[in-house]
Write an enzyme that holds these catalytic residues in place. Structure first.
Site, mmCIF file in Angstrom:
data_model
loop_
_atom_site.group_PDB
_atom_site.id
_atom_site.type_symbol
_atom_site.label_atom_id
_atom_site.label_comp_id
_atom_site.label_asym_id
_atom_site.label_seq_id
_atom_site.Cartn_x
_atom_site.Cartn_y
_atom_site.Cartn_z
ATOM 1 C CG ASP A 96 -2.204 0.591 1.096
ATOM 2 O OD1 ASP A 96 -2.275 1.640 0.433
ATOM 3 O OD2 ASP A 96 -3.184 0.041 1.623
ATOM 4 C CG ASP A 191 -4.469 5.779 0.672
ATOM 5 O OD1 ASP A 191 -5.374 4.976 0.925
ATOM 6 O OD2 ASP A 191 -4.349 6.883 1.253
ATOM 7 C CD GLU A 243 -8.868 4.420 -1.402
ATOM 8 O OE1 GLU A 243 -9.734 4.191 -0.552
ATOM 9 O OE2 GLU A 243 -7.884 5.153 -1.164
ATOM 10 C CG HIS A 317 -8.735 -0.773 4.889
ATOM 11 N ND1 HIS A 317 -8.648 -0.908 3.512
ATOM 12 C CD2 HIS A 317 -8.274 0.468 5.159
ATOM 13 C CE1 HIS A 317 -8.166 0.198 2.989
ATOM 14 N NE2 HIS A 317 -7.925 1.049 3.967
ATOM 15 C CG ASP A 318 -11.077 2.579 3.969
ATOM 16 O OD1 ASP A 318 -10.571 2.657 5.101
ATOM 17 O OD2 ASP A 318 -10.470 2.880 2.928
HETATM 18 C C1 GLC Z 1 -7.835 5.595 1.910
HETATM 19 C C2 GLC Z 1 -7.606 4.451 2.869
HETATM 20 C C3 GLC Z 1 -8.177 4.842 4.194
HETATM 21 C C4 GLC Z 1 -7.444 6.058 4.687
HETATM 22 C C5 GLC Z 1 -7.467 7.187 3.648
HETATM 23 C C6 GLC Z 1 -6.432 8.213 3.949
HETATM 24 O O1 GLC Z 1 -9.172 5.854 1.695
HETATM 25 O O2 GLC Z 1 -8.151 3.291 2.347
HETATM 26 O O3 GLC Z 1 -8.105 3.800 5.132
HETATM 27 O O4 GLC Z 1 -8.014 6.525 5.859
HETATM 28 O O5 GLC Z 1 -7.165 6.719 2.358
HETATM 29 O O6 GLC Z 1 -5.159 7.710 3.732
#
Ligand code: GLC
Length: 546
Positions: A96, A191, A243, A317-318
């Site tokens: 990540d 991310d 993402e 995880h979100d």
């Molecule tokens: C992404 C991650 C999340 C995090 C955010 C800021 O959305 O998946 O867990 O809080 O980025 O890094």
């Protein structure tokens, strides 16, 4: 880039996977210990959430050193052993990369605060804040020490956005990616990577909390292409996924069309907002099936036609666990879990399994706010109660929506703390652990079904390569699509409800082969009945045209 479309990725949340030291936090040795379990499941790649040094304000997404291991998780030697062991088992690692922002504990930020102009230009500093809203609540700007300036933080105020317009920043971040490439990793998950290209002149933007000022900007594509060329794009075997926050099909085609040399695939979250009231996360509403179905079709067909590639997932995880969210788990946990799995694994894109999905894990069912750790949830609770909700109402919403729902420890067995740790877990174990755990579920219907789906993707090119077309588009409860590849057709039917439903099967499929179903003894006829949460995939090799 040529992506291997037969691969299936497993998302592993290191903090909650397996603790071998008793400190309550999962670690790399725990992952090594459990690799044979994942090899048995059949996955090809493991995406690991961040395990770098970090103050853990946002569970590791606040990185204070990009090229080291947080001692709570182990050492660099452990990491190397893990990669080597993975290689023996045919499993690669995807790391990540949190490159939109770093922790305010990172030395870059600390030097900037001490007045170093070189490092001040690593961040986005302004004399006056704009009206943008942080994704974790409140204004997105915070005072930069006592300088009178403000720095941008689209997330928590301890996560300072990096200034990608500065070539020195880009160079440093390329080095980070290349550092891990040299350690033998096989992929990268980037991310919130569609937020790195902010407008050159930052201005108030009252629309949508300011998102149009920094989301999917044309320059974002340039930055990704540069990153690609300077790092992972030099090795064809690496797999990358971005993402994408609040993105569009058109942008995701640009991000992933191989001709553009940006990324292999993208995550988007639109299908996980179908239970939001008026688009707001911290609300409760039954999911809107037709919206879900339409979104899947729009993305499935749009990405196919534009030569893009989707990352397919239900939980991460979100997000709360999809099983708790979309299924009547009291009565149909096995059927629901397997149907949800088939609905993405048989679709066009690369499927991701989130840890515990393969055993049908549920949301933890916590009783009190003090059980929650996640900063977003705690902020949301404050904002909800300040704006008039009772504590009870706010807690009920947190219970359904909190990111901690997916972050509770992996349930290995029925012993104390589900066999995750001998100490006190950093986040409480879910209530269901005595019944739902690896020891009781392995070789059970859900685990076996996942194995079968992974095997089918390897065997059947139509699953990995086929086109995507919407089917039964007016059904109120069946999400259906058709794949096509070299004369073969595959019809996938998914009943999203506990209520059985009858369907008229198109003639050409009536003599087809049942490739997979979560119910036994399926007979194909002109009318078929899909049972509660039934999934059914029918293959025809030589379609009869009438
Ligand atoms: C992404 C991650 C999340 C995090 C955010 C800021 O959305 O998946 O867990 O809080 O980025 O890094």
């Amino acid at each position: 880039m040529t992506i291997d479309k037969k691969k299936v990725v497993y998302q592993l949340y290191p903090k909650s996977f397996k603790d071998t030291t008793g400190n309550g936090v999962g670690d790399l040795r725990g992952i090594i210990e459990k690799l044979p379990y994942l090899a048995e499941l059949g996955i090809d790649m493991i995406w690991l959430n961040p395990f770098y040094p970090s103050p853990q304000r946002d569970n590791g997404y606040d990185v204070s050193d990009y090229t080291a291991i947080n001692p709570d998780f182990g050492t660099m030697e452990d990491f190397e052993k893990m990669v080597a062991r993975g290689q023996e088992l045919g499993i690669g690692f995807m790391l990540d990369m949190v490159l939109n922002h770093c922790s305010t504990e990172h030395e870059w930020f600390k030097k900037a605060l001490l007045g170093d102009a070189y490092y001040q230009d690593f961040f986005i500093l302004r004399d006056e804040p704009t009206d943008w809203v942080s994704k974790f609540g409140g204004n997105a700007w915070a005072p930069f020490g006592d300088t009178g300036k403000y720095y941008l933080h689209l997330f928590d105020k301890t996560q300072a956005d990096l200034n990608w317009r500065n070539p020195n920043v880009r160079e440093e971040l390329y080095k980070v990616v290349n550092f891990w490439r040299e350690k033998g990793v096989k992929g990268f998950r980037f991310d919130v990577i569609n937020l790195i290209g902010k407008d050159e002149v930052l201005e108030d933007c009252p629309i949508n909390d300011g998102k149009p000022a920094y989301t999917d900007k044309p320059i974002n594509h340039d930055y990704l292409h540069m990153l690609n060329q300077a790092s992972f794009g030099q090795d064809d075997s690496l797999m990358t996924v971005g993402e994408m926050s609040a993105t569009t099909v058109d942008n995701c085609i640009l991000y992933t069309n191989p001709d553009r040399q940006e990324l292999d695939m993208t995550f988007n979250f639109h299908h996980l907002k179908v239970d939001y009231e008026r688009g707001q996360k911290w609300t409760q509403k039954a999911f809107d099936f037709e919206e879900l179905r339409t979104l899947f079709h729009t993305w499935g067909e749009g990405m196919d036609q534009g030569g893009g590639w989707n990352a397919l997932f239900w939980t991460c995880h979100d997000q709360p666990r999809a099983l708790s969210r979309f299924v009547d788990v009291k009565n149909f946990r096995n059927e629901g879990a397997t149907m949800l799995a088939a609905s993405i694994h048989l679709s066009r894109g690369t499927p991701y399994i989130y840890q515990g999905e393969e055993i049908g894990m549920l949301d933890p069912d916590f009783d009190s706010l003090s059980d929650y750790v996640d900063i977003e949830s705690l902020n949301a609770f404050d904002i909800m109660t300040e704006s008039g909700k009772t504590e009870q109402e706010a807690l009920a919403i947190i219970k359904r929506k909190s990111r901690d729902n997916a972050r509770t420890p992996m349930q290995w067995d029925a012993s104390e703390n589900a066999g995750f740790t001998t100490g006190t877990p950093w986040l409480k174990v879910g209530k269901s652990y005595a019944d739902i755990n690896v020891a009781s579920e392995k070789n059970g219907p859900i685990f076996n079904f996942y194995q079968e789906l992974i095997r089918l993707r390897k065997e059947e090119d139509i699953i990995s390569e086929g086109s995507y077309k919407a089917a039964f588009t007016d059904s109120k409860q069946v999400y259906a699509f058709e794949r096509e590849w070299q004369g073969q057709h595959l019809l996938v039917l998914n009943n999203f409800y506990a209520k059985p439903i009858k369907l008229d099967l198109p003639k050409e499929y009536q003599n087809g082969q049942v490739l997979i179903s979560n119910y036994d003894n399926v007979t194909l006829d002109d009318t078929i009945q899909l049972e509660a949460y039934q999934t059914l995939a029918i293959l025809i090799s030589d379609p009869v045209t009438t």
